[in-house]
Design a protein around this motif. Structure first.
Motif, PDB file in Angstrom:
ATOM      1  N   ALA A 141      -1.818 -14.109  -9.161  1.00 37.70           N
ATOM      2  CA  ALA A 141      -2.552 -12.835  -9.184  1.00 37.70           C
ATOM      3  C   ALA A 141      -2.036 -11.900  -8.094  1.00 37.70           C
ATOM      4  O   ALA A 141      -1.838 -10.699  -8.332  1.00 37.70           O
ATOM      5  N   ALA A 142      -1.807 -12.441  -6.902  1.00 36.41           N
ATOM      6  CA  ALA A 142      -1.305 -11.612  -5.799  1.00 36.41           C
ATOM      7  C   ALA A 142       0.106 -11.112  -6.091  1.00 36.41           C
ATOM      8  O   ALA A 142       0.429  -9.961  -5.789  1.00 36.41           O
ATOM      9  N   LYS A 143       0.937 -11.953  -6.684  1.00 40.79           N
ATOM     10  CA  LYS A 143       2.303 -11.530  -7.044  1.00 40.79           C
ATOM     11  C   LYS A 143       2.245 -10.408  -8.087  1.00 40.79           C
ATOM     12  O   LYS A 143       3.003  -9.432  -8.003  1.00 40.79           O
ATOM     13  N   ASN A 144       1.358 -10.529  -9.082  1.00 39.73           N
ATOM     14  CA  ASN A 144       1.203  -9.476 -10.097  1.00 39.73           C
ATOM     15  C   ASN A 144       0.724  -8.176  -9.459  1.00 39.73           C
ATOM     16  O   ASN A 144       1.211  -7.091  -9.793  1.00 39.73           O
ATOM     17  N   LYS A 145      -0.237  -8.291  -8.549  1.00 35.89           N
ATOM     18  CA  LYS A 145      -0.759  -7.112  -7.859  1.00 35.89           C
ATOM     19  C   LYS A 145       0.339  -6.460  -7.016  1.00 35.89           C
ATOM     20  O   LYS A 145       0.482  -5.235  -7.005  1.00 35.89           O
ATOM     21  N   GLN A 146       1.148  -7.287  -6.353  1.00 35.90           N
ATOM     22  CA  GLN A 146       2.254  -6.760  -5.554  1.00 35.90           C
ATOM     23  C   GLN A 146       3.243  -6.002  -6.437  1.00 35.90           C
ATOM     24  O   GLN A 146       3.695  -4.908  -6.085  1.00 35.90           O
ATOM     25  N   SER A 147       3.537  -6.545  -7.597  1.00 35.07           N
ATOM     26  CA  SER A 147       4.453  -5.899  -8.538  1.00 35.07           C
ATOM     27  C   SER A 147       3.889  -4.556  -9.004  1.00 35.07           C
ATOM     28  O   SER A 147       4.614  -3.556  -9.062  1.00 35.07           O
ATOM     29  N   GLU A 148       2.602  -4.527  -9.317  1.00 31.58           N
ATOM     30  CA  GLU A 148       1.957  -3.282  -9.751  1.00 31.58           C
ATOM     31  C   GLU A 148       2.020  -2.222  -8.649  1.00 31.58           C
ATOM     32  O   GLU A 148       2.310  -1.052  -8.910  1.00 31.58           O
ATOM     33  N   ILE A 149       1.738  -2.625  -7.423  1.00 26.98           N
ATOM     34  CA  ILE A 149       1.769  -1.689  -6.294  1.00 26.98           C
ATOM     35  C   ILE A 149       3.183  -1.158  -6.083  1.00 26.98           C
ATOM     36  O   ILE A 149       3.389   0.046  -5.928  1.00 26.98           O
ATOM     37  N   GLU A 150       4.173  -2.054  -6.086  1.00 28.63           N
ATOM     38  CA  GLU A 150       5.568  -1.630  -5.886  1.00 28.63           C
ATOM     39  C   GLU A 150       6.019  -0.689  -7.001  1.00 28.63           C
ATOM     40  O   GLU A 150       6.711   0.309  -6.741  1.00 28.63           O
ATOM     41  N   ASN A 151       5.629  -0.989  -8.245  1.00 34.52           N
ATOM     42  CA  ASN A 151       5.997  -0.115  -9.366  1.00 34.52           C
ATOM     43  C   ASN A 151       5.348   1.254  -9.239  1.00 34.52           C
ATOM     44  O   ASN A 151       5.991   2.276  -9.500  1.00 34.52           O
ATOM     45  N   ARG A 152       4.079   1.281  -8.839  1.00 37.45           N
ATOM     46  CA  ARG A 152       3.385   2.568  -8.687  1.00 37.45           C
ATOM     47  C   ARG A 152       3.991   3.369  -7.537  1.00 37.45           C
ATOM     48  O   ARG A 152       4.159   4.587  -7.647  1.00 37.45           O
ATOM     49  N   ILE A 153       4.335   2.718  -6.443  1.00 43.56           N
ATOM     50  CA  ILE A 153       4.985   3.409  -5.323  1.00 43.56           C
ATOM     51  C   ILE A 153       6.296   4.027  -5.796  1.00 43.56           C
ATOM     52  O   ILE A 153       6.577   5.199  -5.523  1.00 43.56           O
ATOM     53  N   ALA A 154       7.084   3.265  -6.525  1.00 42.95           N
ATOM     54  CA  ALA A 154       8.370   3.772  -7.031  1.00 42.95           C
ATOM     55  C   ALA A 154       8.152   4.956  -7.970  1.00 42.95           C
ATOM     56  O   ALA A 154       8.881   5.961  -7.905  1.00 42.95           O
ATOM     57  N   GLU A 155       7.142   4.865  -8.829  1.00 41.32           N
ATOM     58  CA  GLU A 155       6.845   5.947  -9.770  1.00 41.32           C
ATOM     59  C   GLU A 155       6.452   7.228  -9.022  1.00 41.32           C
ATOM     60  O   GLU A 155       6.957   8.314  -9.313  1.00 41.32           O
ATOM     61  N   ILE A 156       5.559   7.098  -8.047  1.00 40.48           N
ATOM     62  CA  ILE A 156       5.124   8.269  -7.282  1.00 40.48           C
ATOM     63  C   ILE A 156       6.292   8.854  -6.495  1.00 40.48           C
ATOM     64  O   ILE A 156       6.468  10.073  -6.449  1.00 40.48           O
ATOM     65  N   GLU A 157       7.095   8.001  -5.868  1.00 39.77           N
ATOM     66  CA  GLU A 157       8.247   8.502  -5.103  1.00 39.77           C
ATOM     67  C   GLU A 157       9.225   9.249  -5.998  1.00 39.77           C
ATOM     68  O   GLU A 157       9.780  10.279  -5.602  1.00 39.77           O
ATOM     69  N   THR A 158       9.438   8.763  -7.218  1.00 42.44           N
ATOM     70  CA  THR A 158      10.309   9.461  -8.169  1.00 42.44           C
ATOM     71  C   THR A 158       9.763  10.859  -8.459  1.00 42.44           C
ATOM     72  O   THR A 158      10.506  11.846  -8.454  1.00 42.44           O
TER      73      THR A 158
END
Length: 157
Positions: A51-68
């Motif tokens: 669950a924590a790994k999935n949450k980490q992936s979601e956070i990293e993806n959202r950060i990348a999306e916002i930065e783009t």
């Protein structure tokens, strides 16, 4: 990347705030969760770790999306006055659907800002595409929808 994201000032601040929240709170929290899950031992059958790994992936993806988005945007300024509909305009239209007329007010924004529930429509939506560049009194048929209908522009702000 040639595509620019069109943002209102409000959406720009919202994205900047969300990015700060994810970096300053979300990432450290998920790192703590991963550490706690690792301390439980065997990771192969550890639901907390997964669950924590999935949450980490979601956070990293959202950060990348916002930065783009934040690295490739143009700011939508509210038109001070315009005789024609354009991005940033708030438009009052009269809709004629099957002989029933109603009045709607839409604000035309970029796709990132779009929120149909608050009548903020994307500049790529069928309605916006039909009325962009049109003036008060112009009537157009909205055809890129299941049941085409007619709208007339009553006011542009």
């Amino acid at each position: 990347m040639d595509n620019k994201y069109e943002l209102t000032r409000e959406k720009l601040f919202e994205l900047q705030s969300e990015l700060r929240q994810l970096i300053e709170v979300g990432k450290p929290q998920v790192i703590k969760e991963l550490s706690a899950a690792r301390d439980q031992g065997d990771l192969s059958e550890n639901a907390d770790y997964d669950a924590a790994k999935n949450k980490q992936s979601e956070i990293e993806n959202r950060i990348a999306e916002i930065e783009t988005i934040l690295n490739n945007y143009t700011l939508i300024e509210k038109p001070t006055s315009s005789k024609n509909v354009r991005i940033g305009s708030t438009v009052e239209v009269e809709r004629d659907i099957n002989g029933k007329t109603s009045t709607k007010v839409y604000t035309i924004v970029g796709a990132v800002d779009a929120d149909p529930a608050t009548n903020k429509i994307s500049n790529d939506s069928p309605i916006a595409l039909a009325i962009m560049g049109k003036a008060i009194g112009d009537s157009v048929k909205i055809t890129n929808v299941e049941k085409p209908y007619q709208i007339t522009i009553k006011k542009i702000n």
